[in-house]
Motif scaffolding. Sequence first.
Motif, PDB file in Angstrom:
ATOM      1  N   ARG A 281       0.830  -1.210   0.000  1.00 61.56           N
ATOM      2  CA  ARG A 281       0.000   0.000   0.000  1.00 61.56           C
ATOM      3  C   ARG A 281       0.855   1.247   0.000  1.00 61.56           C
ATOM      4  O   ARG A 281       0.543   2.235  -0.691  1.00 61.56           O
ATOM      5  CB  ARG A 281      -0.912   0.003   1.222  1.00 61.56           C
ATOM      6  N   VAL A 282       1.947   1.230   0.760  1.00 61.39           N
ATOM      7  CA  VAL A 282       2.835   2.395   0.795  1.00 61.39           C
ATOM      8  C   VAL A 282       3.489   2.596  -0.572  1.00 61.39           C
ATOM      9  O   VAL A 282       3.573   3.722  -1.082  1.00 61.39           O
ATOM     10  CB  VAL A 282       3.901   2.237   1.895  1.00 61.39           C
ATOM     11  N   ALA A 283       3.942   1.528  -1.183  1.00 62.06           N
ATOM     12  CA  ALA A 283       4.543   1.630  -2.520  1.00 62.06           C
ATOM     13  C   ALA A 283       3.523   2.147  -3.534  1.00 62.06           C
ATOM     14  O   ALA A 283       3.866   2.918  -4.442  1.00 62.06           O
ATOM     15  CB  ALA A 283       5.092   0.280  -2.952  1.00 62.06           C
ATOM     16  N   ASP A 284       2.266   1.752  -3.373  1.00 61.26           N
ATOM     17  CA  ASP A 284       1.206   2.224  -4.282  1.00 61.26           C
ATOM     18  C   ASP A 284       1.072   3.747  -4.256  1.00 61.26           C
ATOM     19  O   ASP A 284       0.706   4.364  -5.266  1.00 61.26           O
ATOM     20  CB  ASP A 284      -0.147   1.602  -3.905  1.00 61.26           C
ATOM     21  N   ALA A 285       1.314   4.363  -3.094  1.00 64.53           N
ATOM     22  CA  ALA A 285       1.186   5.815  -2.981  1.00 64.53           C
ATOM     23  C   ALA A 285       2.113   6.539  -3.944  1.00 64.53           C
ATOM     24  O   ALA A 285       1.857   7.680  -4.335  1.00 64.53           O
ATOM     25  CB  ALA A 285       1.476   6.258  -1.541  1.00 64.53           C
TER      26      ALA A 285
END
Length: 349
Positions: A281-285
């Motif tokens: 999820r953090v990488a998706d940001a």
Amino acid sequence: MTRVTGGGPFPGTEPLDAQLAVLEHLVDTPFGVDGLPFVVQLPARGAGSDAVGRTAALLGELAVELGPHGWKLADRPGADQRRARHALRDDLTALSVAAHGYDGPLTLSVLGPWTTAATLYLARGDRVLADRGAAAEVAEALGAGVRELVADVRAQVPGVVDVVVQVEEPLLAPVGAGALPTFSGYARLRAVPGPDLVEGLRPVLGAVAAAGATSAVHVGAAWTGVAPAVLAGADGVGLDVGRWDERTWETVARLVERGRTFWAGLPRAVVSQCAGPDVGRVADALTVPWRRVGLPLAGLADVVVRATESAPSLAGPVPSPTARSLQDARGDLATLVRVAAVVAERADG
């Protein structure tokens, strides 16, 4: 390769322990990821170790001291300034021990000239920002101090091949918008025009370049701070991302297309007891808006990722003691390295 680093603030009061933890996590990184170890700051030690005090220690002939509302210019050097300088020397000594034999890049963080002018007070009166002459003097002194600091870091760690100065300017956009309150709180300081914002950054960015180092200006979450940083000559610009905002990502695209390095401030991972940190999820940001705005995936390999840092407090000189422990900070670094690895994988398509 995708790079990963931190902004500097770290929990605890022992600089050697903190510096060893940073090097442990950012020197030996996964394939496709380059770690950029950073010089730690330990605000829990108190006044002089906070972000404003650390920067005040670099102001050379300009005397500063603690006042009722925070750091302020003073008539002569005193105990507060000596304490800040001693803390900085302790941190550099710890760095020399922890990084003995290290051969690679290193980053260090200072507040930028506009954020410093917005958080530092005149000896008798309002914020330094209210007096453009004083603000210019602070910027010149800070530039000289940064140049000296880069030389000190190289002397402490001779193996450093590249010093990157992260210039923290989270208040650049409010300064340009005239959003900061006066001392009384009943009015706002007048907005600084765009060309003046650019000129105010140049003494520090010019000093970084003259020292043979690389600069990265972090402007927080406000995309309006990007243009002044680019026009002032920053090698890279940092922007906090976490949700889709069209104007923000159009600005990122223009930044990348101009050949500047994008430093992505990413939200902290949510940790589940069952699944652990939500690394994807953090990488998706970063990667989802990157694709959405039409940037090539291969360009993710040139991005530097770090955790989002909050702006320095305008309410006082010492941040509230952090509840995070050294172990928490280690976990955050390890998670951020994993995020960088995911970004690097996605850069390969």
